[in-house]
Each structure stands twice: as structure tokens, then as C-alpha cells.
Design an enzyme around this catalytic site. Structure first.
Site, PDB file in Angstrom:
ATOM      1  N   ASP A  35     -67.318  -0.173  56.379  1.00 46.96           N
ATOM      2  CA  ASP A  35     -68.349   0.795  56.749  1.00 46.96           C
ATOM      3  C   ASP A  35     -67.997   2.216  56.329  1.00 46.96           C
ATOM      4  OD1 ASP A  35     -69.856  -1.218  57.831  1.00 46.96           O
ATOM      5  OD2 ASP A  35     -69.388  -0.753  59.926  1.00 46.96           O
ATOM      6  N   MET A  62     -61.972   0.810  45.364  1.00 47.53           N
ATOM      7  CA  MET A  62     -61.217  -0.341  44.875  1.00 47.53           C
ATOM      8  C   MET A  62     -61.792  -1.644  45.424  1.00 47.53           C
ATOM      9  SD  MET A  62     -57.232   0.697  44.385  1.00 47.53           S
ATOM     10  CE  MET A  62     -56.766   0.472  46.095  1.00 47.53           C
ATOM     11  N   LEU A  69     -60.990   3.336  59.720  1.00 48.01           N
ATOM     12  CA  LEU A  69     -61.326   2.153  58.942  1.00 48.01           C
ATOM     13  C   LEU A  69     -60.553   2.166  57.634  1.00 48.01           C
ATOM     14  CD1 LEU A  69     -65.188   1.788  59.463  1.00 48.01           C
ATOM     15  CD2 LEU A  69     -63.293   0.937  60.862  1.00 48.01           C
ATOM     16  N   HIS A 117     -66.512   3.114  53.452  1.00 45.44           N
ATOM     17  CA  HIS A 117     -66.969   3.238  52.067  1.00 45.44           C
ATOM     18  C   HIS A 117     -68.482   3.411  52.010  1.00 45.44           C
ATOM     19  CE1 HIS A 117     -63.201   0.739  51.314  1.00 45.44           C
ATOM     20  NE2 HIS A 117     -63.008   1.786  50.541  1.00 45.44           N
TER      21      HIS A 117
END
Length: 290
Positions: free
Chosen positions: A39, A34, A193, A41
Site C-alpha cells: 500500500d 522494485m 510498510l 507504493h
């Protein structure tokens, strides 16, 4: 790296990519996002890079998976930074549809996932969430994999229940997609994260690690010889987190494969502790396999 907006453009770009011209090749690797990339992702994108002949990442904030009071309108859109990160990670194609590209008409036909898996935990506190997730992921899979006949999609374990729901959807519909799990990326202090970590104040960010600590403590207590019943351990974990200033939704131990309460004597290596709680106005989730 190229950017496309529409499904026909995406399919044409995949077909035209040099990697698709080799005999027996041409299968995409896909990472849906999205946006507002961090980091975690990018670790998924790097993990996907060797798993296909063309690497596709999507950026689409899916209205269907937000409840009316949630942060759809305020969810950060960081387009230029996202594209720079994806290109540096080796992404070939960014699929960034507008809402009208993916939903050209009202989406009256939606996927209803298995309630035993999707109406518990996140689905209980966010009713309809997994209907929105499954509907958009099915659309994205159709867009990315239709021409190639299949490929690989990478989803993070950070959203553990979502990963299980998507795997069940792929199994139930016999989709030619291999769903690969990526490990949860964490900050140095152990905080998972998340795009929503940016909502935390400085003081809240320092406190946020308490969620992962609570899950570790719950997992350790559940494995201790002569441990009390799980329900008692879970209630104690909820009370501790609440005393620290959180508003917890759940802290629980479940079987990994179906997210149901474990049977007595469940073997180590088959369980997962999952939690969701609100710190100030920010809702965070995390999990720990054990």
C-alpha cells in the site's frame, strides 16, 4: 495500462499517450519500484497521478544495489499482483525491463555519490548501495524523461537517505526532474510498510513495531528540556533495542537537509531520527521527522 520492456518502447509509449498531445503538456510523472508492491507504493502512485500527463511506474530489481550476501535472488517477484495494483491506481505505463534491457553490457560506468551523504548510515553498513541506486535511477530518468525534457518523480520518505541522495544527484547534475517526497505508509500499529516485512515470522511481526517506537522515544528524549547529549541518548536507544532482541546498526538523530549530526540548539522541525536494525534475519529501516 500498457507494459513495455525496452527504453525505445517506453519512449514511444510516452510520446503516443493521449496526454502528450495537448499544447504545453506531455510531462511524465514517474514512480520507480522494485516490485512486490504494498500500500505504500500504491500511495506514491496515487500521489503521482495528478503530477504529470502520463503516469509511469517501473518494476526492476536492481542487482547493483544488493550486496553479495543480500536477498537479490530471493527478493519476491509478484508480477501479476503488481500490475493489477498499478492499473487500479491509475498507472498508464509499466516499464518492466529485463536486466539485459537496462544493462545490455557490463555497467562499468557508475555514478559515485557524495561520500559525505552516501557513505554514512545506510552507506556505511551497505557499502556501494547508493552507487547502485544512483546509477539505476539515472538510467531510469534518462529513459522516462529524455524525450519530454523533464517531469516529476515521486520517492517515499521511508527510504529517507535514498531520497536525500537522489535530490542531491538531481541538483548536482541540473536534471530537469522535480523530486517529490511521499509520506511513509504505516500499518495500524505503526510499523512502516516494507516489502521485507513479508520475511518476518508471526512473532517477529508483532515485535517489529519496536523499531518505530524506539525512534519516537529517541525524538522525544532529544527534545526534552535539559536533555543529555545526543550521543548518550542514541547509545541508550541502541542498548534498549538490543535488549529487546534486535541487532541494531544505528539509531541516530540527524539534520534533515544533509543527514549530518545536528548543531547544538537545532530548531524543532529540522531534524530526523533514523534507525536500522535486524530482527531475526530481516533488516528493517525507519525514520521520524521532528
Amino acid at each position: 495500462m500498457i507494459t513495455v520492456r525496452t527504453i525505445p518502447e517506453l519512449r514511444a509509449a510516452i510520446a503516443a499517450h493521449p496526454g502528450t498531445g495537448r499544447p504545453g503538456k506531455g510531462r511524465p510523472a514517474f514512480v520507480p519500484t522494485m516490485g512486490n508492491l504494498h500500500d505504500g507504493h500504491i500511495a506514491l502512485v496515487r500521489q503521482a497521478r495528478p503530477l504529470g500527463d502520463v503516469l509511469v511506474a517501473s518494476i526492476f530489481v536492481n542487482r547493483l544495489q544488493f550486496l553479495p550476501y543480500e536477498d537479490f535472488d530471493s527478493y519476491p517477484r509478484t508480477w501479476e499482483a503488481d500490475c493489477a495494483k498499478l492499473e487500479a491506481a491509475g498507472c498508464d505505463i509499466v516499464f518492466a525491463p529485463r536486466e539485459s534491457d537496462l544493462y545490455p553490457e557490463p555497467q562499468t560506468f557508475k555514478l559515485q555519490p557524495d561520500p559525505q551523504l552516501a557513505d554514512i548510515l545506510e552507506g556505511h553498513f551497505r557499502p556501494g548501495f547508493f552507487t547502485g541506486v544512483c546509477t539505476v535511477v539515472m538510467k531510469l530518468f534518462s529513459a522516462v524523461f529524455f524525450a519530454s525534457g523533464g517531469g516529476t518523480a515521486v520517492f517515499g520518505k521511508k527510504d529517507y537517505q535514498q531520497l536525500m541522495v537522489i535530490r542531491r544527484m538531481v541538483q548536482q547534475f541540473a536534471l530537469p526532474v522535480e523530486v517529490v517526497a511521499g509520506e511513509t505508509a504505516r500499518a495500524d500499529d505503526g510499523l512502516a510498510l516494507s516489502s521485507r516485512n513479508g520475511y518476518l515470522s508471526t512473532a517477529e511481526r508483532a515485535q517489529a513495531v519496536q523499531l518505530s517506537a524506539a525512534l519516537r522515544a529517541l525524538a522525544q528524549a532529544a527534545q526534552a528540556p535539559g536533555a543529555p547529549p545526543l550521543a548518550a541518548l542514541e547509545q541508550q536507544a541502541l542498548q534498549t533495542l538490543a535488549q529487546q532482541g534486535w541487532a541494531p546498526d544505528y539509531l541516530t538523530v540527524r539534520q534533515r537537509h544533509d543527514l549530518q549530526p545536528p548543531a547544538a540548539g537545532a530548531a524543532a522541525g529540522t531534524l530526523v531520527a533514523l534507525g536500522a536494525a535486524r530482527l531475526g534475519s530481516t533488516r528493517l529501516i525507519d525514520n521520524l521527522e521532528f
